[in-house]
Design a protein around this motif. Sequence first.
Motif, PDB file in Angstrom:
ATOM      1  N   LEU A 461      26.205  40.824  34.985  1.00 47.60           N
ATOM      2  CA  LEU A 461      25.758  41.560  33.806  1.00 47.60           C
ATOM      3  C   LEU A 461      25.768  43.068  33.984  1.00 47.60           C
ATOM      4  N   VAL A 462      25.719  43.534  35.219  1.00 49.17           N
ATOM      5  CA  VAL A 462      25.623  44.975  35.446  1.00 49.17           C
ATOM      6  C   VAL A 462      26.350  45.326  36.735  1.00 49.17           C
ATOM      7  N   PHE A 463      27.068  46.441  36.705  1.00 50.01           N
ATOM      8  CA  PHE A 463      27.776  46.923  37.885  1.00 50.01           C
ATOM      9  C   PHE A 463      27.516  48.411  38.014  1.00 50.01           C
ATOM     10  N   GLU A 503      36.308  55.673  36.223  1.00 54.68           N
ATOM     11  CA  GLU A 503      36.456  54.719  35.135  1.00 54.68           C
ATOM     12  C   GLU A 503      35.692  53.445  35.464  1.00 54.68           C
ATOM     13  N   PHE A 504      35.374  52.710  34.421  1.00 57.16           N
ATOM     14  CA  PHE A 504      34.698  51.429  34.624  1.00 57.16           C
ATOM     15  C   PHE A 504      35.672  50.464  35.293  1.00 57.16           C
ATOM     16  N   PRO A 505      35.323  49.908  36.475  1.00 57.91           N
ATOM     17  CA  PRO A 505      36.261  49.036  37.201  1.00 57.91           C
ATOM     18  C   PRO A 505      36.607  47.781  36.400  1.00 57.91           C
ATOM     19  N   SER A 506      37.770  47.244  36.668  1.00 56.69           N
ATOM     20  CA  SER A 506      38.178  46.002  36.036  1.00 56.69           C
ATOM     21  C   SER A 506      37.319  44.861  36.558  1.00 56.69           C
ATOM     22  N   LEU A 507      37.362  43.743  35.859  1.00 55.11           N
ATOM     23  CA  LEU A 507      36.588  42.584  36.285  1.00 55.11           C
ATOM     24  C   LEU A 507      37.007  42.134  37.680  1.00 55.11           C
ATOM     25  N   GLU A 509      38.203  43.983  40.083  1.00 49.88           N
ATOM     26  CA  GLU A 509      37.674  44.940  41.063  1.00 49.88           C
ATOM     27  C   GLU A 509      36.177  44.732  41.271  1.00 49.88           C
ATOM     28  N   ARG A 510      35.462  44.475  40.192  1.00 49.71           N
ATOM     29  CA  ARG A 510      34.023  44.246  40.316  1.00 49.71           C
ATOM     30  C   ARG A 510      33.737  42.976  41.099  1.00 49.71           C
ATOM     31  N   ARG A 511      34.492  41.925  40.830  1.00 49.45           N
ATOM     32  CA  ARG A 511      34.300  40.662  41.545  1.00 49.45           C
ATOM     33  C   ARG A 511      34.532  40.833  43.035  1.00 49.45           C
ATOM     34  N   LYS A 515      31.636  40.265  45.728  1.00 49.43           N
ATOM     35  CA  LYS A 515      31.844  39.203  46.719  1.00 49.43           C
ATOM     36  C   LYS A 515      31.722  39.754  48.135  1.00 49.43           C
ATOM     37  N   ARG A 516      32.236  40.948  48.351  1.00 51.65           N
ATOM     38  CA  ARG A 516      32.143  41.550  49.676  1.00 51.65           C
ATOM     39  C   ARG A 516      30.684  41.782  50.058  1.00 51.65           C
TER      40      ARG A 516
END
Length: 597
Positions: A461-463, A503-507, A509-511, A515-516
């Motif tokens: 929900l939030v990054f 910029e807002f990272p892509s999904l 990139e966020r995943r 995960k890391r």
Amino acid sequence: TKLVFNNSEACCCDKMEKEKTSKVSANGGQTVAVIGCGPSGMFFLHALRHRREEMEAAGDFDGLSKFPKVTCFERASEPGGVWRAGRQDVVGDDNVCNEEGYEVKEVNDAKEGEGDEHDEKSVSESSSSSDSESSSESSERSLAASLAAIDVGEGGTNMYEALWMNSAKELIEFPDYTYEEHFNGAPLPVYLPRTLMLDYIFGRVKKGNPNFFDPVRFNTNVDFVMYDDDKKKFEITTTNKITMDKTTSYFDKCLWAAGENGRPAVPSALASMLQRGNFAGKTVHSSKAGNELDQTRGKKILLIGDSLSAEDIALQCIKLGVEKVYVYSRSGEGDIHYNGSFPLDKVEILTGYMPSSVTNDRKGIKFVEAKFNHEKWRHFPIAGGNSMILEDISYVIYCTGYMMNMDFLDTPLQEIDDFSEYYFEDMPKDWKMKPNVILEDMGEITPHEEIESFEINVSPLVFRGITTYNPNFMMLFDKEDLPLTEIDIGAWYLMRYVVGDVEFPSLKERRECDKRRILKSMQDPYARYQIDSNWFMKWYKLGEDHWAWKTCDPRHKVMKESFCRLKIQLNASDMIDAGYPADIGNIDQLNEKGEML
């Protein structure tokens, strides 16, 4: 909703996110609304001012022409938020859960089990009677009466005057404004009083800018915030608390900086039990306890909750001459248990029991023996178990935390309110834990299929403070590892975002980033204890005599040091992403400063 998405969902989400942000970013000079002028709001404004000064020094006129126009709304008459003791802001009805300003929090203690053999009205009996109520209105009136008995005072939550920091000052020092500079080299204690820390924060943000608070509209209550999909703007309705004039304004972006302590949380079953038993003592939440602590001299008090506020209030009351402090700890694992002792042996921590009733003289509280179920995280009364009575209790102080006050946000913006409902289900099938000091005793434990990633602040929900369901809506949180510093790091990242530096990272990139962080945390024994219920249960079954529960054991120290290093490494990674003006290393390796921290 889970943290797991397939590739088609990723493409779809990325497309929608770009559509939502591209139309706004194409316009110069975005308008940004900031809700709250506590530390979060102040740190964001400070980061923006720093970036503007950089642009001015570099002659970046193009960047300056597109620089965001910010308006901050603060309902109090002064900045500081909950850090300012006794602030006189009055919360409107639309901003609270009920008339008393309290979030009704369901207590997890079991309501079933053995009935009370005595005349007192017990938790078990009250639950049965409430189940038989013919009308929900009756239950609501009963709960309202229970909460009415709890002192809230005026205004929202705030710290009490005598509060001291419970984190070492070295974890909070800002890289661009040191304690040496602010206090002119004066010697300072490890733990600072609230007043000194607030003065330090003000000194930092106002340094070289006496007009720092000009963008802030004080005495302004935010009544409602909604996102207009057609206009691609936030519609914010506010009320001037002095003139009572209402205003509706529109903004491209909105930062929720109102903090996580918007309203006190109170266990409703316990509050109802005390009210039904006509408890003669006074009940108060820790956020309003400051004015009451002087009255505890020579008296017995009961603290509900075992975390840091309970520890702090217990110590304050001992200084003020309290006769006895009882602390009710459900799980037996709260922060207060890490104290080896308390001054004058005046503190008794109650574990293995749960409150059941008020005594007939209305001055005492009966506790019955209970077992805490770690899987269900609740108490169950033990049939035929022992009982005890705490006599002559003058105060019951709820040290039960807070809830975010998001009532003024439109429903679609409140998705983050369910932050604790999300899990990570993408653990590699061949994942193994690396050798560590406790692995031999624990053995190879298969991770639970649902890793509680929300415990380490990872959620779909939030990054980095940007909500994924509306990237124009941002939030700042304190993660509690580096108090205030983490808010500052987050503010720095959001500043770069609204200015257009990132910029807002892509999904995808966020995943990968999330995960890391999860996989790295799973390799640390303590961090895994927080997020993997299979590991947690095996740890619990080791028993209290195992060295893992002995804080003085050198192996325990090794694990704690590893856990602290992990936390600093995660913050080092956040600093890099935020372009924060401090270098302590990275997620894999700390430098000398990081090791000192």
